[in-house]
Design an enzyme around this catalytic site. Structure first.
Site, PDB file in Angstrom:
ATOM      1  N   CYS A 119      80.143  95.752  63.829  1.00  0.00           N
ATOM      2  CA  CYS A 119      81.330  96.549  64.135  1.00  0.00           C
ATOM      3  C   CYS A 119      82.580  95.676  64.146  1.00  0.00           C
ATOM      4  O   CYS A 119      83.605  96.034  63.560  1.00  0.00           O
ATOM      5  CB  CYS A 119      81.137  97.255  65.483  1.00  0.00           C
ATOM      6  SG  CYS A 119      82.473  98.407  65.912  1.00  0.00           S
ATOM      7  N   CYS A 120      82.489  94.521  64.802  1.00  0.00           N
ATOM      8  CA  CYS A 120      83.639  93.607  64.840  1.00  0.00           C
ATOM      9  C   CYS A 120      83.985  93.104  63.439  1.00  0.00           C
ATOM     10  O   CYS A 120      85.154  92.887  63.124  1.00  0.00           O
ATOM     11  CB  CYS A 120      83.350  92.420  65.759  1.00  0.00           C
ATOM     12  SG  CYS A 120      83.407  92.802  67.513  1.00  0.00           S
ATOM     13  N   CYS A 207      88.234  95.873  72.729  1.00  0.00           N
ATOM     14  CA  CYS A 207      88.078  97.306  72.473  1.00  0.00           C
ATOM     15  C   CYS A 207      87.579  98.012  73.732  1.00  0.00           C
ATOM     16  O   CYS A 207      86.846  97.431  74.539  1.00  0.00           O
ATOM     17  CB  CYS A 207      87.104  97.533  71.319  1.00  0.00           C
ATOM     18  SG  CYS A 207      87.741  97.034  69.710  1.00  0.00           S
ATOM     19  N   CYS A 210      83.777  98.003  74.716  1.00  0.00           N
ATOM     20  CA  CYS A 210      83.171  96.683  74.876  1.00  0.00           C
ATOM     21  C   CYS A 210      83.859  95.836  75.942  1.00  0.00           C
ATOM     22  O   CYS A 210      83.624  94.627  76.023  1.00  0.00           O
ATOM     23  CB  CYS A 210      83.183  95.939  73.537  1.00  0.00           C
ATOM     24  SG  CYS A 210      82.333  96.828  72.216  1.00  0.00           S
ATOM     25  N   CYS A 235      83.845  87.415  68.472  1.00  0.00           N
ATOM     26  CA  CYS A 235      83.790  88.599  67.622  1.00  0.00           C
ATOM     27  C   CYS A 235      83.830  88.258  66.139  1.00  0.00           C
ATOM     28  O   CYS A 235      83.657  89.122  65.299  1.00  0.00           O
ATOM     29  CB  CYS A 235      84.966  89.526  67.956  1.00  0.00           C
ATOM     30  SG  CYS A 235      86.557  88.748  67.746  1.00  0.00           S
TER      31      CYS A 235
END
Length: 243
Positions: A119-120, A207, A210, A235
């Site tokens: 995702c990162c 985010c 997270c 990340c």
């Protein structure tokens, strides 16, 4: 007066020369470099750098990554900084296609099951790589005491992770030797903007899914990706810190 983009050998020499210099002196060196240089902005440390650059009265650029999943307070904070310093902030967003494919196939919270790196990578690393391809150097708010992965960061370094075969990228970390207390002493003394989430127990802010507040005496990075090992808490923006 600008100075030429330093070679890798010169970077090592500059790192030793500036190892005990003040953040403002390191920042001035960065802003004097030839080519395109920009401050990466997301949190409290980065506002300190923006304030220092503003007081040096030198031209400077600022960019910020919009992952699409930031807290509402963070978006308000970005806008507050833009207005406070009367500057432009270049917003970098993820590419639509890979992001759509991720959420379509894995949903919005796959990182809780298979780690945050995918995702990162889409929301942060790819937009950063695209931005850094247009720059010759970037300035970050990394500190050595932020996490185990950052214990050895130098004040100036060659960024091997984002350099290309025909272009070397210089990374400046003016606050490497500062503590969180140093950052907040500066913020209070200079009365500069900060993210209102800090007043709710958030220290390291990323985010929304997270990031969570930390308890008294918890390390600041314990509020980031709390379900993962502390030595994995990067990340990808500073992946070179991982050993």
């Amino acid at each position: 007066m600008t100075t030429p983009i330093p070679s890798i050998d010169l970077i090592d020499a500059l790192t030793q020369e500036y190892i005990d210099k003040s953040p403002s002196e390191i920042l001035e060196l960065a802003l004097n470099q030839e080519g395109e240089i920009a401050i990466s902005f997301s949190g409290a440390e980065d506002v300190v750098l923006i304030d220092m650059a503003y007081r040096l009265r030198k031209p400077f650029r600022v960019f910020s990554l919009d992952t699409g999943r930031l807290h509402p307070e963070t978006y308000q904070f970005i806008d507050a900084v833009r207005k406070f310093y009367k500057i432009e902030i270049e917003i970098c967003s993820p590419e639509a296609k890979p992001l759509q494919e991720l959420v379509t196939t894995k949903g919005f919270f796959s990182f809780f099951e298979d780690g945050h790196s995918e995702c990162c990578g889409i929301r942060k690393v790819q937009p950063l790589r695209k931005k850094l391809a247009t720059l010759d150097g970037w300035i970050t708010g990394q500190r050595k005491d932020q996490s185990p992965t950052r214990n050895d960061i130098p004040v100036i370094q060659f960024d091997a992770g984002f350099s290309g075969p025909n272009k070397q990228l210089i990374k400046y970390n003016p606050l490497a030797n500062w503590s969180s207390a140093d950052v907040w002493s500066y913020i209070r003394m200079m009365e500069i903007p900060y993210n209102p989430l800090h007043e709710k127990g958030f220290i390291s802010i990323g985010c929304e899914p997270c990031t969570r507040p930390v308890l008294p005496n918890q390390h600041e990075r314990e509020g980031r990706w709390w379900w993962e090992e502390a030595t994995h808490k990067e990340c990808g923006l500073h992946a070179g810190n991982l050993k």
